[in-house]
Design an enzyme around this catalytic site. Structure first.
Site, PDB file in Angstrom:
ATOM      1  N   TRP A 106       0.742  -1.590  -0.086  1.00  0.00           N
ATOM      2  CA  TRP A 106       0.190  -0.335   0.050  1.00  0.00           C
ATOM      3  C   TRP A 106       1.276   1.448  -0.143  1.00  0.00           C
ATOM      4  O   TRP A 106       0.503   2.150  -0.462  1.00  0.00           O
ATOM      5  CB  TRP A 106      -1.228  -0.055   1.197  1.00  0.00           C
ATOM      6  CG  TRP A 106      -0.463   0.644   2.575  1.00  0.00           C
ATOM      7  CD1 TRP A 106       0.269  -0.635   3.312  1.00  0.00           C
ATOM      8  CD2 TRP A 106      -0.114   1.127   3.102  1.00  0.00           C
ATOM      9  NE1 TRP A 106       1.148  -0.812   4.377  1.00  0.00           N
ATOM     10  CE2 TRP A 106       0.462   0.947   4.758  1.00  0.00           C
ATOM     11  CE3 TRP A 106      -0.476   2.271   3.354  1.00  0.00           C
ATOM     12  CZ2 TRP A 106       1.016   1.479   5.288  1.00  0.00           C
ATOM     13  CZ3 TRP A 106       0.210   3.228   4.184  1.00  0.00           C
ATOM     14  CH2 TRP A 106       0.477   2.857   5.302  1.00  0.00           C
ATOM     15  N   GLU A 141       1.054  -2.097  12.398  1.00  0.00           N
ATOM     16  CA  GLU A 141       1.107  -3.960  12.597  1.00  0.00           C
ATOM     17  C   GLU A 141       1.930  -4.267  13.392  1.00  0.00           C
ATOM     18  O   GLU A 141       1.254  -5.743  14.155  1.00  0.00           O
ATOM     19  CB  GLU A 141       2.492  -4.299  11.057  1.00  0.00           C
ATOM     20  CG  GLU A 141       2.150  -4.437  10.396  1.00  0.00           C
ATOM     21  CD  GLU A 141       3.243  -4.297   8.793  1.00  0.00           C
ATOM     22  OE1 GLU A 141       3.890  -5.275   9.145  1.00  0.00           O
ATOM     23  OE2 GLU A 141       3.518  -3.010   7.997  1.00  0.00           O
ATOM     24  N   LYS A 187       5.055  -0.273  16.055  1.00  0.00           N
ATOM     25  CA  LYS A 187       5.522  -0.192  15.389  1.00  0.00           C
ATOM     26  C   LYS A 187       5.610   1.030  14.347  1.00  0.00           C
ATOM     27  O   LYS A 187       7.159   1.229  14.017  1.00  0.00           O
ATOM     28  CB  LYS A 187       5.207  -1.100  14.285  1.00  0.00           C
ATOM     29  CG  LYS A 187       6.730  -1.466  13.452  1.00  0.00           C
ATOM     30  CD  LYS A 187       6.267  -2.912  11.885  1.00  0.00           C
ATOM     31  CE  LYS A 187       7.249  -2.913  11.561  1.00  0.00           C
ATOM     32  NZ  LYS A 187       6.633  -4.032   9.839  1.00  0.00           N
TER      33      LYS A 187
END
Length: 721
Positions: A323, A453, A551
């Site tokens: 993405w 994530e 993250k």
């Protein structure tokens, strides 16, 4: 900065050449062919082709319905880019020096053997995408033999062991080593001044022709020059070798100098519309120019390919497109090279049927869901919590389309599949979300993963919901106008967008990353030593998911992309709040924090994160640039400058700037193309000066003040402090 020769040239020599990220750093390409620089072993992967991949089965011990069964794996191809060089009977040694001239993206290596310096000058043609040109120079009268050479795909004739060391740390970002190569040799050809071969990938069916041909030899003064043209052609169902040889012959007729002149002209045009200038800071200039050059050499321009997370500069992430291609890279090209941005969208549009298939596999009976990682169009992720659950990719693609329309005014793309893609992807939100009667009928989207994530399968991820609401309104507006939606469906989209739940933490007075984020036990940062980062390499996913830790930018990414959705004081509180919980283990994080901080008026914090983004690869800040350059970080270094520091955005038909003062950056200039018109921007502190050239009207607003249009003042120059 270690590799800076000046504002336009990178250089390395001596011990610097031994740094493990030099091969990736000195990569050159043209969007189809990618060639790593010197420093890798003789048999190491060196040349990659965009869009050429093998299909590999994914082995699960315990699978479930809808899991991806196969993945795309980009593999290095035969190397037709390195002529055989023998000096006094011995093969030439490794390079002793290398430079990369960004004005033409021309790389020059020097190898030394027997006291003789041999220079290898190379470029990958931007105008002739099948071609690589090489000129070898050496002193006249010396025992130097230079001949064409094509070596087989790595591992295809000498399989390598696939067993890792027992104590090795597993890194999911690195492509796997194969015990058996899927390449199958089809044909070898050799003749006077030429070498060629064709190889086939067993499962995907791609056939790749690789060839090198000598095209000139002369003595110029005290030097001998030998010129070569190399080429690649790939297809599944069409002849490749004969067309490639014809292309090489045509290149021979033109000659090296003519093709170099064509390359020089191509980049002169490129830099004229993509200029970045930072007075008295050549190293900073170089970093941003390097980013633009490497992005341009990596991105597909044919509408059939896009840009992988590592481009064609290494094996990282198996060559997959994520993405970040849409959200980080495409906006750069939308404002600098619109044709490239359009080609990236054309590639996404071509994958709409595969996205529909993916939605069905994920349980949605209508709409389309784009894959989190892919090359050929189908989902390739084997770990759904941090992969396919990132439904925000649909909104990211819609954001890219909206950015392209805003920058170019080119609405023809909507009738060429863009609107259908927009509407089909928006339908997913109505399929997976609902109006929750227990929450005042708010529209909720549960069990998704946002950009972060380290927080998987959450309810009401802020970034996802904010972007989904924008996506729904955009789709309702355009879909209704083009009769792709009826009034009732458009109304459902608008109602969902208006009622979208945005989680809020009352105690901290900030929007929460998701419903449960602040209820989690904080990550023990004080007890986590530096060698335990990135966390994903040292802790089980559940150990991470149970903690309040991010993250990368997630809620902050929403602030960076949609600052108008948050009040000024809210932007600052969110940056400060999430800075305390973010590890920045992803190279996507720094530029988002930099842009969000700039939009919050925090120039010092913005400058810090911008330096991280700009030096991610040049200084190998994350220790893994050897696996390939980080395309999103490269792109983020430019978008931070233009959209963060200069506050560039489009409101309706007006190009707006709202600069913020950045410590250590007293002045900078950059050029863009807006609605087909060249625009030059100069920022000094918090003052912007804009020059518009062209015959078309361009509405400009600086710091909230409408200043001029080119229809009113030719070559308009406007300044607002």
């Amino acid at each position: 900065m270690r590799f800076a020769r000046d504002g336009w040239c990178l250089a390395a020599e001596g011990q610097t050449l031994q740094l493990h990220h030099v091969p990736a750093l000195f990569s050159i390409g043209n969007g189809f062919i990618g060639m790593r620089g010197p420093g890798d072993g003789a048999d190491a992967p060196r040349v990659y082709l965009n869009g050429v991949y093998e299909r590999m089965p994914i082995a699960y011990h315990e699978a479930a319905h809808g899991y991806a069964r196969e993945t795309d794996l980009r593999l290095a191809v035969a190397d037709a880019t390195r002529p055989a060089i023998v000096v006094e009977g011995q093969p030439a040694a490794a390079a002793s020096a290398v430079t990369l001239d960004l004005t033409r993206c021309l790389r020059a290596e020097t190898v030394r053997a027997g006291g003789i310096d041999v220079t290898i000058e190379q470029f990958v043609s931007m105008a002739q995408t099948a071609l690589v040109l090489t000129r070898v120079r050496f002193p006249a009268g010396k025992d130097v033999v230079v001949t064409p050479l094509v070596t087989p795909p790595p591992g295809s004739e000498a399989p390598v062991a696939a067993e890792p060391q027992s104590d090795a740390i597993y890194d999911p970002r690195i492509a796997p080593t194969l015990a058996d190569s899927p390449w199958r040799k089809l044909e070898l050809r050799a003749g006077p001044g030429i070498a060629a071969r064709t190889d086939r990938l067993h499962r995907s069916g791609f056939v790749v022709a690789s060839a090198m041909q000598e095209i000139g030899r002369r003595t110029a003064g005290n030097l001998v020059e030998v010129d070569f043209v190399s080429g690649y052609q790939a297809a599944r169902d069409e002849p490749v070798l004969e067309p490639l040889l014809a292309t090489l012959n045509a290149a021979q007729a033109r000659g090296y100098d003519a093709l170099l002149a064509e390359q020089t002209a191509w980049f002169a045009d490129f830099w004229s519309s993509s200029t970045v200038s930072i007075p008295d800071q050549p190293e900073t200039e170089l970093a941003i120019r390097y980013a633009l050059a490497e992005l341009t050499m990596a991105v597909g321009r044919d509408g059939k390919t896009s840009i992988g997370a590592k481009g064609q500069t290494g094996e990282g992430y198996e060559g997959h497109v994520f993405w970040d291609a849409d959200l980080y890279v495409l906006p750069v090209f939308a404002f600098t090279q619109p044709a490239i941005a359009r080609a990236m969208l054309a590639w996404r549009i071509s994958g709409l049927d595969a996205a529909r298939d993916n939605a069905r596999a994920m349980g949605q009976t209508e709409g389309a869901l784009y894959p989190w990682r892919t090359i050929g169009g189908h989902e390739c992720s084997s770990y759904f919590p941090a992969g396919p659950a990132q439904y925000h990719i649909n909104a990211d693609i819609a954001y890219a389309l909206e950015t392209y329309l805003a920058a170019t005014g080119d609405r023809t793309i909507l009738n060429q599949g863009g609107a259908a893609m927009l509407v089909e992807t928006a339908r997913i939100w109505l399929a997976i979300g609902y109006h929750d009667g227990d929450r005042d009928d708010a529209f909720v989207i549960n069990r998704v993963t946002g950009p972060d994530e380290y927080s998987a399968i959450v309810d009401n991820n802020l970034y996802t919901n904010v972007m989904a609401a924008r996506h729904l309104r955009f789709a309702a507006r355009e879909g209704l106008a083009l009769s792709l939606l009826d009034a009732a469906e458009a109304a459902r989209m608008v109602r969902a967008a208006d009622a979208m739940l945005l989680p809020f933490d009352d105690a901290r007075q900030v929007y929460a990353q998701d419903d449960g984020y602040f209820a989690l036990d904080p990550w023990p940062f004080a007890d986590t030593p530096p060698e335990k980062y990135p966390l994903l390499l040292h802790f089980h996913p559940l150990a991470i998911y149970r903690r309040r830790v991010s993250k990368q930018a997630d809620a902050v990414l929403a602030v960076a992309l949609l600052p108008e959705a948050f009040a000024d004081t809210m932007r600052q509180r969110m940056v400060e709040t999430y800075e305390a919980t973010t590890t920045h283990d992803s190279t996507l994080s720094a530029s988002a924090f930099a842009t969000a901080a700039a939009r919050a008026g925090d120039g010092a914090r913005a400058a810090h994160y911008w330096r991280v983004a700009a030096l991610t690869d040049l200084s190998d800040l994350f220790g893994n640039t050897d696996h390939g350059l980080h395309m999103a970080a490269l792109a983020g270094s430019w978008t931070t400058l233009a959209m963060g520091f200069a506050g560039m955005r489009v409101e309706g038909d007006t190009l707006c700037f709202d600069p913020v003062e950045i410590p250590g950056l007293p002045e900078y200039r950059f050029s863009i193309t807006y609605r087909g018109v060249p625009v030059e921007v100069t920022v000094s502190g918090a003052t912007a000066r804009v020059s518009v050239r062209g015959d078309h009207a361009v509405q400009i607003r600086i710091a909230g003040v409408d200043v001029a249009t080119s229809s009113e003042i030719q070559n308009a120059r406007a300044t607002v402090s």
